[in-house]
Scaffold this motif. Structure first.
Motif, PDB file in Angstrom:
ATOM      1  N   VAL A 144      -6.716   1.098  -1.427  1.00 43.97           N
ATOM      2  CA  VAL A 144      -5.548   1.429  -2.248  1.00 43.97           C
ATOM      3  C   VAL A 144      -4.785   2.577  -1.610  1.00 43.97           C
ATOM      4  O   VAL A 144      -5.352   3.615  -1.273  1.00 43.97           O
ATOM      5  CB  VAL A 144      -5.981   1.806  -3.686  1.00 43.97           C
ATOM      6  N   GLY A 145      -3.474   2.376  -1.434  1.00 39.05           N
ATOM      7  CA  GLY A 145      -2.638   3.416  -0.829  1.00 39.05           C
ATOM      8  C   GLY A 145      -1.496   3.859  -1.702  1.00 39.05           C
ATOM      9  O   GLY A 145      -0.800   4.827  -1.370  1.00 39.05           O
ATOM     10  N   ALA A 146      -1.273   3.156  -2.808  1.00 40.37           N
ATOM     11  CA  ALA A 146      -0.146   3.497  -3.686  1.00 40.37           C
ATOM     12  C   ALA A 146      -0.567   3.275  -5.130  1.00 40.37           C
ATOM     13  O   ALA A 146      -0.242   2.255  -5.739  1.00 40.37           O
ATOM     14  CB  ALA A 146       1.081   2.661  -3.339  1.00 40.37           C
ATOM     15  N   ALA A 147      -1.303   4.235  -5.663  1.00 38.62           N
ATOM     16  CA  ALA A 147      -1.812   4.139  -7.026  1.00 38.62           C
ATOM     17  C   ALA A 147      -0.900   4.875  -7.990  1.00 38.62           C
ATOM     18  O   ALA A 147      -0.356   5.941  -7.664  1.00 38.62           O
ATOM     19  CB  ALA A 147      -3.221   4.724  -7.105  1.00 38.62           C
ATOM     20  N   LEU A 148      -0.719   4.321  -9.163  1.00 35.51           N
ATOM     21  CA  LEU A 148       0.078   4.960 -10.192  1.00 35.51           C
ATOM     22  C   LEU A 148      -0.494   6.340 -10.528  1.00 35.51           C
ATOM     23  O   LEU A 148      -1.704   6.504 -10.672  1.00 35.51           O
ATOM     24  CB  LEU A 148       0.056   4.095 -11.457  1.00 35.51           C
ATOM     25  N   GLY A 149       0.410   7.335 -10.627  1.00 28.64           N
ATOM     26  CA  GLY A 149       0.007   8.665 -11.051  1.00 28.64           C
ATOM     27  C   GLY A 149      -0.613   9.526  -9.982  1.00 28.64           C
ATOM     28  O   GLY A 149      -1.130  10.604 -10.278  1.00 28.64           O
ATOM     29  N   SER A 150      -0.556   9.106  -8.722  1.00 30.87           N
ATOM     30  CA  SER A 150      -1.159   9.872  -7.620  1.00 30.87           C
ATOM     31  C   SER A 150      -0.125  10.392  -6.637  1.00 30.87           C
ATOM     32  O   SER A 150      -0.469  10.772  -5.520  1.00 30.87           O
ATOM     33  CB  SER A 150      -2.195   9.008  -6.890  1.00 30.87           C
ATOM     34  N   GLY A 151       1.128  10.382  -7.026  1.00 26.70           N
ATOM     35  CA  GLY A 151       2.185  10.896  -6.161  1.00 26.70           C
ATOM     36  C   GLY A 151       2.796   9.825  -5.291  1.00 26.70           C
ATOM     37  O   GLY A 151       2.321   8.685  -5.243  1.00 26.70           O
ATOM     38  N   PRO A 152       3.893  10.165  -4.586  1.00 24.52           N
ATOM     39  CA  PRO A 152       4.555   9.187  -3.719  1.00 24.52           C
ATOM     40  C   PRO A 152       3.685   8.811  -2.534  1.00 24.52           C
ATOM     41  O   PRO A 152       2.836   9.583  -2.088  1.00 24.52           O
ATOM     42  CB  PRO A 152       5.824   9.920  -3.268  1.00 24.52           C
ATOM     43  N   MET A 153       3.923   7.597  -2.028  1.00 19.93           N
ATOM     44  CA  MET A 153       3.180   7.085  -0.885  1.00 19.93           C
ATOM     45  C   MET A 153       4.054   7.183   0.366  1.00 19.93           C
ATOM     46  O   MET A 153       5.199   6.743   0.382  1.00 19.93           O
ATOM     47  CB  MET A 153       2.780   5.627  -1.132  1.00 19.93           C
ATOM     48  N   PHE A 154       3.488   7.773   1.417  1.00 16.68           N
ATOM     49  CA  PHE A 154       4.178   7.888   2.705  1.00 16.68           C
ATOM     50  C   PHE A 154       3.504   6.938   3.686  1.00 16.68           C
ATOM     51  O   PHE A 154       2.333   7.095   4.012  1.00 16.68           O
ATOM     52  CB  PHE A 154       4.138   9.333   3.205  1.00 16.68           C
ATOM     53  N   ARG A 155       4.259   5.964   4.155  1.00 18.31           N
ATOM     54  CA  ARG A 155       3.689   4.909   4.999  1.00 18.31           C
ATOM     55  C   ARG A 155       3.718   5.317   6.464  1.00 18.31           C
ATOM     56  O   ARG A 155       4.691   5.879   6.959  1.00 18.31           O
ATOM     57  CB  ARG A 155       4.465   3.603   4.783  1.00 18.31           C
ATOM     58  N   TYR A 156       2.629   5.022   7.136  1.00 12.48           N
ATOM     59  CA  TYR A 156       2.575   5.215   8.579  1.00 12.48           C
ATOM     60  C   TYR A 156       3.187   4.029   9.319  1.00 12.48           C
ATOM     61  O   TYR A 156       3.676   4.183  10.444  1.00 12.48           O
ATOM     62  CB  TYR A 156       1.124   5.376   9.038  1.00 12.48           C
ATOM     63  N   TYR A 157       3.160   2.863   8.656  1.00 15.78           N
ATOM     64  CA  TYR A 157       3.548   1.628   9.346  1.00 15.78           C
ATOM     65  C   TYR A 157       3.952   0.602   8.307  1.00 15.78           C
ATOM     66  O   TYR A 157       3.374   0.525   7.219  1.00 15.78           O
ATOM     67  CB  TYR A 157       2.342   1.107  10.139  1.00 15.78           C
ATOM     68  N   ASP A 158       5.000  -0.163   8.613  1.00 20.30           N
ATOM     69  CA  ASP A 158       5.300  -1.382   7.871  1.00 20.30           C
ATOM     70  C   ASP A 158       5.960  -2.359   8.835  1.00 20.30           C
ATOM     71  O   ASP A 158       5.945  -2.133  10.055  1.00 20.30           O
ATOM     72  CB  ASP A 158       6.155  -1.108   6.624  1.00 20.30           C
ATOM     73  N   CYS A 159       6.537  -3.437   8.311  1.00 19.80           N
ATOM     74  CA  CYS A 159       7.094  -4.471   9.189  1.00 19.80           C
ATOM     75  C   CYS A 159       8.330  -4.002   9.950  1.00 19.80           C
ATOM     76  O   CYS A 159       8.738  -4.659  10.905  1.00 19.80           O
ATOM     77  CB  CYS A 159       7.445  -5.707   8.361  1.00 19.80           C
ATOM     78  N   CYS A 160       8.936  -2.899   9.520  1.00 16.55           N
ATOM     79  CA  CYS A 160      10.189  -2.451  10.127  1.00 16.55           C
ATOM     80  C   CYS A 160      10.064  -1.150  10.915  1.00 16.55           C
ATOM     81  O   CYS A 160      10.956  -0.822  11.699  1.00 16.55           O
ATOM     82  CB  CYS A 160      11.248  -2.246   9.043  1.00 16.55           C
ATOM     83  N   MET A 161       9.003  -0.380  10.693  1.00 15.13           N
ATOM     84  CA  MET A 161       8.979   0.958  11.281  1.00 15.13           C
ATOM     85  C   MET A 161       7.566   1.470  11.470  1.00 15.13           C
ATOM     86  O   MET A 161       6.712   1.303  10.602  1.00 15.13           O
ATOM     87  CB  MET A 161       9.748   1.936  10.370  1.00 15.13           C
ATOM     88  N   ILE A 162       7.336   2.101  12.623  1.00 12.31           N
ATOM     89  CA  ILE A 162       6.185   2.970  12.814  1.00 12.31           C
ATOM     90  C   ILE A 162       6.724   4.379  12.588  1.00 12.31           C
ATOM     91  O   ILE A 162       7.539   4.881  13.359  1.00 12.31           O
ATOM     92  CB  ILE A 162       5.586   2.836  14.225  1.00 12.31           C
ATOM     93  N   THR A 163       6.284   5.000  11.512  1.00 13.37           N
ATOM     94  CA  THR A 163       6.862   6.280  11.123  1.00 13.37           C
ATOM     95  C   THR A 163       6.637   7.340  12.195  1.00 13.37           C
ATOM     96  O   THR A 163       5.557   7.426  12.791  1.00 13.37           O
ATOM     97  CB  THR A 163       6.255   6.755   9.791  1.00 13.37           C
ATOM     98  N   HIS A 164       7.658   8.146  12.442  1.00 11.21           N
ATOM     99  CA  HIS A 164       7.593   9.244  13.407  1.00 11.21           C
ATOM    100  C   HIS A 164       6.394  10.129  13.044  1.00 11.21           C
ATOM    101  O   HIS A 164       6.377  10.770  11.989  1.00 11.21           O
ATOM    102  CB  HIS A 164       8.887  10.047  13.322  1.00 11.21           C
ATOM    103  N   PRO A 165       5.366  10.189  13.895  1.00 14.33           N
ATOM    104  CA  PRO A 165       4.131  10.867  13.488  1.00 14.33           C
ATOM    105  C   PRO A 165       4.300  12.358  13.226  1.00 14.33           C
ATOM    106  O   PRO A 165       3.686  12.899  12.301  1.00 14.33           O
ATOM    107  CB  PRO A 165       3.167  10.595  14.655  1.00 14.33           C
ATOM    108  N   ARG A 166       5.125  13.049  14.014  1.00 10.17           N
ATOM    109  CA  ARG A 166       5.282  14.488  13.798  1.00 10.17           C
ATOM    110  C   ARG A 166       6.052  14.751  12.508  1.00 10.17           C
ATOM    111  O   ARG A 166       5.748  15.694  11.775  1.00 10.17           O
ATOM    112  CB  ARG A 166       5.993  15.123  15.000  1.00 10.17           C
ATOM    113  N   TYR A 167       7.045  13.921  12.229  1.00  3.35           N
ATOM    114  CA  TYR A 167       7.801  14.078  10.982  1.00  3.35           C
ATOM    115  C   TYR A 167       6.904  13.790   9.775  1.00  3.35           C
ATOM    116  O   TYR A 167       6.902  14.521   8.787  1.00  3.35           O
ATOM    117  CB  TYR A 167       9.010  13.135  11.011  1.00  3.35           C
ATOM    118  N   GLN A 168       6.112  12.727   9.862  1.00  2.06           N
ATOM    119  CA  GLN A 168       5.179  12.399   8.775  1.00  2.06           C
ATOM    120  C   GLN A 168       4.216  13.569   8.523  1.00  2.06           C
ATOM    121  O   GLN A 168       3.975  13.964   7.377  1.00  2.06           O
ATOM    122  CB  GLN A 168       4.395  11.135   9.141  1.00  2.06           C
TER     123      GLN A 168
END
Length: 357
Positions: A253-277
């Motif tokens: 589980v990476g996006a549970a209700l009531g646990s704050g926003p989820m910041f993704r490292y990867y999805d179909c469109c983007m590999i998130t900038h690691p230093r910015y993340q």
């Protein structure tokens, strides 16, 4: 950030109830424009992006652009048929099985909205082929008995949009909200709250602007125009992301209700900038704010488009159960946390940080 749950619910409710599928974002922009009155200006381009510039914009600092898309999954009339029903196409993608029997609002040719339903053939009349497939065709129906009545009395027309007929509600005791279009009206809500907070500051290292971008659900079409308008040095995006805590193994589980926003490292469109993340997660930790992380195998966001325009991007996904359906569920505490983390990021977005990206 001094905002009550009732204030968050009022803004989220107005945004959720707005009827604004892809390409028809006017009602979302109207809510945003009213919310920004007095402290920011909102321009609108031909794509229906809402481009928001706060009054404290100096034009002398690097620009941090906030973004959340203003459209929702919906549909469009394809043709008005001889028996008064209508064929349709989806604008975006509903979860399979969602539309059958779903109440909807259909826009009439005079701009009013008419109640309707996505009709599905009762099982009594299914053919053997339909039984084997487990599904039958669907139609859009406002109760007209002929094409002429649909056109003249109900004012139906080709190209008119529809959205689910769902009214926002909020439980004061639990902070749980129910409504349509939390993807991405929960994100728009958090973005506007963060932007209002930042608009009252004159000590920020960046100029903060925002886009309520259009047509994300049909391929992230609007946000590139917003980037060209603002020329940001970095972007912080908000999403109403699919919560996975009701159907995913607990360890994943990476996006549970009531646990704050989820910041993704990867999805179909983007590999998130690691230093910015890392910087964003560090800012959240320093402020004691809840945040989750995830690697997503499906889905994408405006972040992919912005990052490919050479603008470092990170996405704060507010967990929403059952997005792309008629009714979603979210918690106001997650909306608040997403806004608070954005404020913390803007406060720390110095020239040195930007240079490191």
């Amino acid at each position: 950030m001094n905002v009550t749950n009732d204030e968050i619910a009022a803004l989220l409710g107005a945004l959720s109830n707005a009827k604004a599928p892809s390409g028809f974002e006017e009602e979302t922009l109207a809510v945003a424009r009213e919310f920004c009155a007095g402290w920011a200006g909102l321009e609108e381009n031909t794509l229906r992006d809402g481009l928001i510039t706060p009054n404290n914009f100096t034009g002398e600092k690097p620009v941090l652009m906030l973004d959340a898309h203003g459209d929702e999954v919906g549909g469009m009339v394809k043709a008005v048929l001889s028996n008064g029903t209508m064929s349709f196409v989806e604008l975006g993608r509903f979860s399979p099985g969602t539309l059958a029997g779903q109440g909807v609002w259909v826009r009439a040719t005079d701009g009013s909205w008419v109640r309707g339903v996505i009709g599905v053939k009762p099982p009594h009349f299914w053919t053997e082929a339909e039984r084997a497939a487990g599904k039958a065709g669907m139609i859009l129906d406002v109760g007209a008995r002929s094409r002429e009545e649909a056109l003249e009395r109900f004012r139906m027309g080709m190209g008119e949009p529809f959205v689910p007929d769902t009214t926002f509600s909020y439980d004061v005791e639990t902070g749980v909200a129910f409504g349509k279009a939390f993807d991405c009206r929960a994100g728009v809500c958090a973005m506007l709250l963060a932007l209002r907070e930042l608009a009252g500051r004159d000590d920020l290292p960046v100029d903060v602007v925002a886009s309520v971008s259009s047509q994300e659900e049909v391929g992230e079409r609007g946000v590139a125009a917003a980037v060209r308008h603002f020329s940001p040095a970095a972007a912080y995006l908000f999403e109403g992301c699919p919560a996975d805590d009701t159907f995913t193994p607990a360890d994943e589980v990476g996006a549970a209700l009531g646990s704050g926003p989820m910041f993704r490292y990867y999805d179909c469109c983007m590999i998130t900038h690691p230093r910015y993340q890392r910087f964003v997660l560090g800012a959240a930790a320093e402020e004691g704010l809840p945040a989750q992380t995830s690697v997503r195998e499906g889905g994408g966001t405006n972040g992919g488009v912005i990052h490919q325009l050479d603008v470092p991007s990170v996405v704060a996904g507010i967990p929403c159960r059952y997005i792309h359906a008629g009714t979603s569920v979210c918690r106001l505490e997650d909306v608040r946390a997403a806004a608070q983390i954005a404020v913390a990021v803007a406060e720390r977005m110095t020239g040195e940080v930007l240079a490191s990206l």
